[in-house]
Design an enzyme around this catalytic site. Structure first.
Site, short mmCIF file in Angstrom:
data_model
loop_
_atom_site.label_atom_id
_atom_site.label_comp_id
_atom_site.label_asym_id
_atom_site.label_seq_id
_atom_site.Cartn_x
_atom_site.Cartn_y
_atom_site.Cartn_z
N GLU A 1 33.76 40.33 35.29
CA GLU A 1 33.49 39.17 36.14
C GLU A 1 34.16 39.33 37.51
OE1 GLU A 1 31.63 36.25 37.49
OE2 GLU A 1 31.48 36.28 35.30
N LYS B 1 22.98 41.93 42.95
CA LYS B 1 23.69 40.78 42.37
C LYS B 1 23.24 40.53 40.94
CE LYS B 1 24.85 37.88 46.31
NZ LYS B 1 24.58 36.56 46.91
N VAL C 1 42.29 40.19 11.18
CA VAL C 1 42.91 40.53 9.90
C VAL C 1 44.13 41.43 10.11
CG1 VAL C 1 42.53 41.68 7.69
CG2 VAL C 1 40.74 40.25 8.67
N ALA D 1 33.56 30.64 37.30
CA ALA D 1 33.44 31.56 36.16
C ALA D 1 34.78 32.23 35.86
CB ALA D 1 32.36 32.60 36.43
N GLU E 1 29.35 40.24 44.69
CA GLU E 1 28.68 39.09 45.30
C GLU E 1 29.29 38.72 46.64
OE1 GLU E 1 28.70 35.98 42.38
OE2 GLU E 1 27.06 36.89 41.26
N SER F 1 46.73 42.95 44.03
CA SER F 1 46.07 42.53 42.79
C SER F 1 46.31 41.05 42.53
CB SER F 1 46.58 43.35 41.61
OG SER F 1 46.27 44.71 41.77
#
Length: 117
Positions: free
Chosen positions: A63, A88, A44, A24, A70, A11
């Site tokens: 993303e 895509k 709040v 991005a 992609e 990861s």
């Protein structure tokens, strides 16, 4: 425990690769860093603050998935393929929908903070 450790390393490697290769992802990581203190101003309640940060985290997750789609599609072929283009586009649409959702969460929280709701 070893499996958990290896998954953690994978990861981390994926996040590092995505950060280095995708503008991005870098922008959304900056947005995440900014969202943490801004959530304390806009939210709040503690739960609202957590929701605001979680919405930005969700954008980053989508993303990352879009980036994976992609990269895989580009690995399959560099030729223009209409079906791969549609896949895509769907990944991009998922990011767009998630950004809109997160934006609405933030607008609602700010309106709530200002007493408009």
């Amino acid at each position: 425990m070893l499996r958990f450790w290896r998954a953690t390393i994978n990861s981390r490697n994926g996040l590092i690769f995505a950060t280095r290769s995708e503008q991005a992802i870098r922008e959304e990581l900056v947005g995440l860093l900014l969202s943490i203190p801004l959530a304390w101003l806009a939210g709040v309640t503690v739960m609202r603050r957590v929701e605001l940060v979680a919405a930005v985290v969700l954008v980053l997750i989508v993303e990352l998935l879009n980036t994976a789609i992609e990269k895989l599609a580009d690995r399959l072929t560099t030729d223009h393929d209409p079906q791969i283009g549609r896949v895509k586009d769907m990944g991009s649409a998922a990011v767009g929908v998630t950004l809109i959702m997160a934006g609405l969460f933030w607008i609602f929280a700010i309106a709530e903070r200002l007493g408009a709701i």
